[in-house]
Design a protein around this motif. Structure first.
Motif, PDB file in Angstrom:
ATOM      1  N   VAL A  47       2.550   1.785 -14.650  1.00  0.00           N
ATOM      2  CA  VAL A  47       2.200   2.877 -13.756  1.00  0.00           C
ATOM      3  C   VAL A  47       2.898   2.603 -12.435  1.00  0.00           C
ATOM      4  CG1 VAL A  47       0.323   4.023 -12.527  1.00  0.00           C
ATOM      5  CG2 VAL A  47      -0.041   3.215 -14.863  1.00  0.00           C
ATOM      6  N   LEU A  48       3.617   3.615 -11.939  1.00  0.00           N
ATOM      7  CA  LEU A  48       4.281   3.485 -10.644  1.00  0.00           C
ATOM      8  C   LEU A  48       3.288   3.892  -9.568  1.00  0.00           C
ATOM      9  CD1 LEU A  48       6.775   3.013  -8.891  1.00  0.00           C
ATOM     10  CD2 LEU A  48       7.412   5.400  -9.331  1.00  0.00           C
ATOM     11  N   ILE A  49       3.089   2.992  -8.610  1.00  0.00           N
ATOM     12  CA  ILE A  49       2.142   3.235  -7.521  1.00  0.00           C
ATOM     13  C   ILE A  49       2.937   3.369  -6.232  1.00  0.00           C
ATOM     14  CG2 ILE A  49       0.172   2.326  -6.255  1.00  0.00           C
ATOM     15  CD1 ILE A  49      -0.341   0.575  -8.778  1.00  0.00           C
ATOM     16  N   ARG A  50       2.835   4.546  -5.616  1.00  0.00           N
ATOM     17  CA  ARG A  50       3.498   4.774  -4.330  1.00  0.00           C
ATOM     18  C   ARG A  50       2.518   5.479  -3.418  1.00  0.00           C
ATOM     19  NH1 ARG A  50       9.623   6.771  -5.660  1.00  0.00           N
ATOM     20  NH2 ARG A  50      10.396   4.676  -6.015  1.00  0.00           N
ATOM     21  N   GLY A  51       2.513   5.086  -2.173  1.00  0.00           N
ATOM     22  CA  GLY A  51       1.654   5.795  -1.239  1.00  0.00           C
ATOM     23  C   GLY A  51       1.141   4.895  -0.149  1.00  0.00           C
ATOM     24  N   GLY A  52       0.031   5.310   0.390  1.00  0.00           N
ATOM     25  CA  GLY A  52      -0.558   4.595   1.501  1.00  0.00           C
ATOM     26  C   GLY A  52      -0.295   5.324   2.805  1.00  0.00           C
ATOM     27  N   ASP A  53      -0.627   4.680   3.869  1.00  0.00           N
ATOM     28  CA  ASP A  53      -0.486   5.271   5.196  1.00  0.00           C
ATOM     29  C   ASP A  53      -0.006   4.185   6.142  1.00  0.00           C
ATOM     30  OD1 ASP A  53      -0.843   6.390   7.748  1.00  0.00           O
ATOM     31  OD2 ASP A  53      -2.508   7.636   7.026  1.00  0.00           O
ATOM     32  N   SER A  54       1.193   4.372   6.692  1.00  0.00           N
ATOM     33  CA  SER A  54       1.774   3.346   7.562  1.00  0.00           C
ATOM     34  C   SER A  54       0.930   3.096   8.805  1.00  0.00           C
ATOM     35  CB  SER A  54       3.200   3.728   7.955  1.00  0.00           C
ATOM     36  OG  SER A  54       3.207   4.970   8.644  1.00  0.00           O
ATOM     37  N   ARG A  55       0.099   4.069   9.185  1.00  0.00           N
ATOM     38  CA  ARG A  55      -0.778   3.856  10.348  1.00  0.00           C
ATOM     39  C   ARG A  55      -1.795   2.748  10.078  1.00  0.00           C
ATOM     40  NH1 ARG A  55      -3.318   9.545  11.012  1.00  0.00           N
ATOM     41  NH2 ARG A  55      -3.351   9.199   8.777  1.00  0.00           N
ATOM     42  N   PHE A  56      -2.108   2.547   8.805  1.00  0.00           N
ATOM     43  CA  PHE A  56      -3.093   1.521   8.436  1.00  0.00           C
ATOM     44  C   PHE A  56      -2.441   0.322   7.754  1.00  0.00           C
ATOM     45  CE2 PHE A  56      -5.281   5.656   8.303  1.00  0.00           C
ATOM     46  CZ  PHE A  56      -6.176   5.446   9.347  1.00  0.00           C
ATOM     47  N   ASP A  57      -1.102   0.279   7.777  1.00  0.00           N
ATOM     48  CA  ASP A  57      -0.342  -0.831   7.191  1.00  0.00           C
ATOM     49  C   ASP A  57      -0.712  -1.072   5.727  1.00  0.00           C
ATOM     50  OD1 ASP A  57       1.656  -2.751   7.314  1.00  0.00           O
ATOM     51  OD2 ASP A  57       0.231  -4.351   7.786  1.00  0.00           O
ATOM     52  N   ASN A  58      -0.862   0.013   4.949  1.00  0.00           N
ATOM     53  CA  ASN A  58      -1.181  -0.155   3.531  1.00  0.00           C
ATOM     54  C   ASN A  58      -0.199   0.602   2.636  1.00  0.00           C
ATOM     55  OD1 ASN A  58      -1.958   2.476   3.922  1.00  0.00           O
ATOM     56  ND2 ASN A  58      -3.994   2.247   3.073  1.00  0.00           N
ATOM     57  N   VAL A  59       1.056   0.700   3.073  1.00  0.00           N
ATOM     58  CA  VAL A  59       2.079   1.370   2.282  1.00  0.00           C
ATOM     59  C   VAL A  59       2.438   0.484   1.095  1.00  0.00           C
ATOM     60  CG1 VAL A  59       4.437   2.252   2.298  1.00  0.00           C
ATOM     61  CG2 VAL A  59       2.958   2.601   4.277  1.00  0.00           C
ATOM     62  N   THR A  60       2.567   1.090  -0.079  1.00  0.00           N
ATOM     63  CA  THR A  60       2.896   0.318  -1.271  1.00  0.00           C
ATOM     64  C   THR A  60       3.917   1.051  -2.122  1.00  0.00           C
ATOM     65  OG1 THR A  60       1.976  -0.863  -3.171  1.00  0.00           O
ATOM     66  CG2 THR A  60       1.020   1.271  -2.684  1.00  0.00           C
ATOM     67  N   ASP A  61       4.704   0.296  -2.824  1.00  0.00           N
ATOM     68  CA  ASP A  61       5.657   0.803  -3.802  1.00  0.00           C
ATOM     69  C   ASP A  61       5.712  -0.278  -4.874  1.00  0.00           C
ATOM     70  OD1 ASP A  61       7.661   1.927  -5.280  1.00  0.00           O
ATOM     71  OD2 ASP A  61       9.153   1.923  -3.681  1.00  0.00           O
ATOM     72  N   ALA A  62       4.942  -0.100  -5.911  1.00  0.00           N
ATOM     73  CA  ALA A  62       4.811  -1.164  -6.903  1.00  0.00           C
ATOM     74  C   ALA A  62       4.664  -0.584  -8.301  1.00  0.00           C
ATOM     75  CB  ALA A  62       3.594  -2.021  -6.580  1.00  0.00           C
ATOM     76  N   ARG A  63       4.882  -1.432  -9.286  1.00  0.00           N
ATOM     77  CA  ARG A  63       4.630  -1.085 -10.686  1.00  0.00           C
ATOM     78  C   ARG A  63       3.524  -2.004 -11.188  1.00  0.00           C
ATOM     79  NH1 ARG A  63      10.263  -0.012 -10.565  1.00  0.00           N
ATOM     80  NH2 ARG A  63      10.666   2.043 -11.436  1.00  0.00           N
ATOM     81  N   LEU A  64       2.601  -1.412 -11.917  1.00  0.00           N
ATOM     82  CA  LEU A  64       1.492  -2.163 -12.473  1.00  0.00           C
ATOM     83  C   LEU A  64       1.526  -2.030 -13.984  1.00  0.00           C
ATOM     84  CD1 LEU A  64      -1.199  -3.712 -12.049  1.00  0.00           C
ATOM     85  CD2 LEU A  64      -2.309  -1.465 -11.938  1.00  0.00           C
ATOM     86  N   ARG A  65       1.616  -3.152 -14.668  1.00  0.00           N
ATOM     87  CA  ARG A  65       1.625  -3.117 -16.132  1.00  0.00           C
ATOM     88  C   ARG A  65       0.232  -2.811 -16.626  1.00  0.00           C
ATOM     89  NH1 ARG A  65       4.630  -7.246 -20.249  1.00  0.00           N
ATOM     90  NH2 ARG A  65       4.219  -6.005 -22.093  1.00  0.00           N
ATOM     91  N   VAL A  66       0.126  -1.894 -17.570  1.00  0.00           N
ATOM     92  CA  VAL A  66      -1.166  -1.497 -18.119  1.00  0.00           C
ATOM     93  C   VAL A  66      -1.146  -1.602 -19.635  1.00  0.00           C
ATOM     94  CG1 VAL A  66      -1.724   0.063 -16.209  1.00  0.00           C
ATOM     95  CG2 VAL A  66      -0.488   0.938 -18.188  1.00  0.00           C
ATOM     96  N   THR A  67      -2.328  -1.697 -20.222  1.00  0.00           N
ATOM     97  CA  THR A  67      -2.465  -1.730 -21.674  1.00  0.00           C
ATOM     98  C   THR A  67      -2.777  -0.327 -22.157  1.00  0.00           C
ATOM     99  OG1 THR A  67      -3.333  -3.961 -21.536  1.00  0.00           O
ATOM    100  CG2 THR A  67      -3.738  -2.773 -23.574  1.00  0.00           C
ATOM    101  N   ARG A  68      -2.075   0.089 -23.164  1.00  0.00           N
ATOM    102  CA  ARG A  68      -2.278   1.420 -23.720  1.00  0.00           C
ATOM    103  C   ARG A  68      -3.672   1.519 -24.342  1.00  0.00           C
ATOM    104  NH1 ARG A  68       0.627   3.609 -29.024  1.00  0.00           N
ATOM    105  NH2 ARG A  68      -1.315   2.922 -29.875  1.00  0.00           N
ATOM    106  N   PRO A  69      -4.426   2.576 -24.018  1.00  0.00           N
ATOM    107  CA  PRO A  69      -5.746   2.730 -24.643  1.00  0.00           C
ATOM    108  C   PRO A  69      -5.581   3.011 -26.132  1.00  0.00           C
ATOM    109  CG  PRO A  69      -5.308   4.490 -23.057  1.00  0.00           C
ATOM    110  CD  PRO A  69      -4.118   3.597 -23.071  1.00  0.00           C
TER     111      PRO A  69
END
Length: 70
Positions: A47-69
């Motif tokens: 899952v590609l995770i992008r987002g956050g708010d630079s005002r709160f210093d929580n900007v992210t751009d990451a990939r998270l490996r997940v297990t298929r249900p």
């Protein structure tokens, strides 16, 4: 006022809006045609995770490996 007539028309019926869609036949596939048939074997799901708010210093751009249900 902007012209919205194009936005209100039905979607085109072909690839890139230029030609009618035709049925895929054996003649489209190799060796006689330009397309190759293949089978994908998915081994990882991410899952590609992008987002956050630079005002709160929580900007992210990451990939998270997940297990298929199952």
């Amino acid at each position: 006022m902007a012209d919205t007539s194009a936005a209100n028309r039905p979607a085109p019926t072909g690839g890139h809006g230029t030609a009618p869609i035709e049925d895929l036949t054996a003649g489209h596939l190799a060796p006689s045609g330009p397309l190759l048939a293949y089978s994908a074997d998915v081994r990882r799901h991410v899952v590609l995770i992008r987002g956050g708010d630079s005002r709160f210093d929580n900007v992210t751009d990451a990939r998270l490996r997940v297990t298929r249900p199952r």
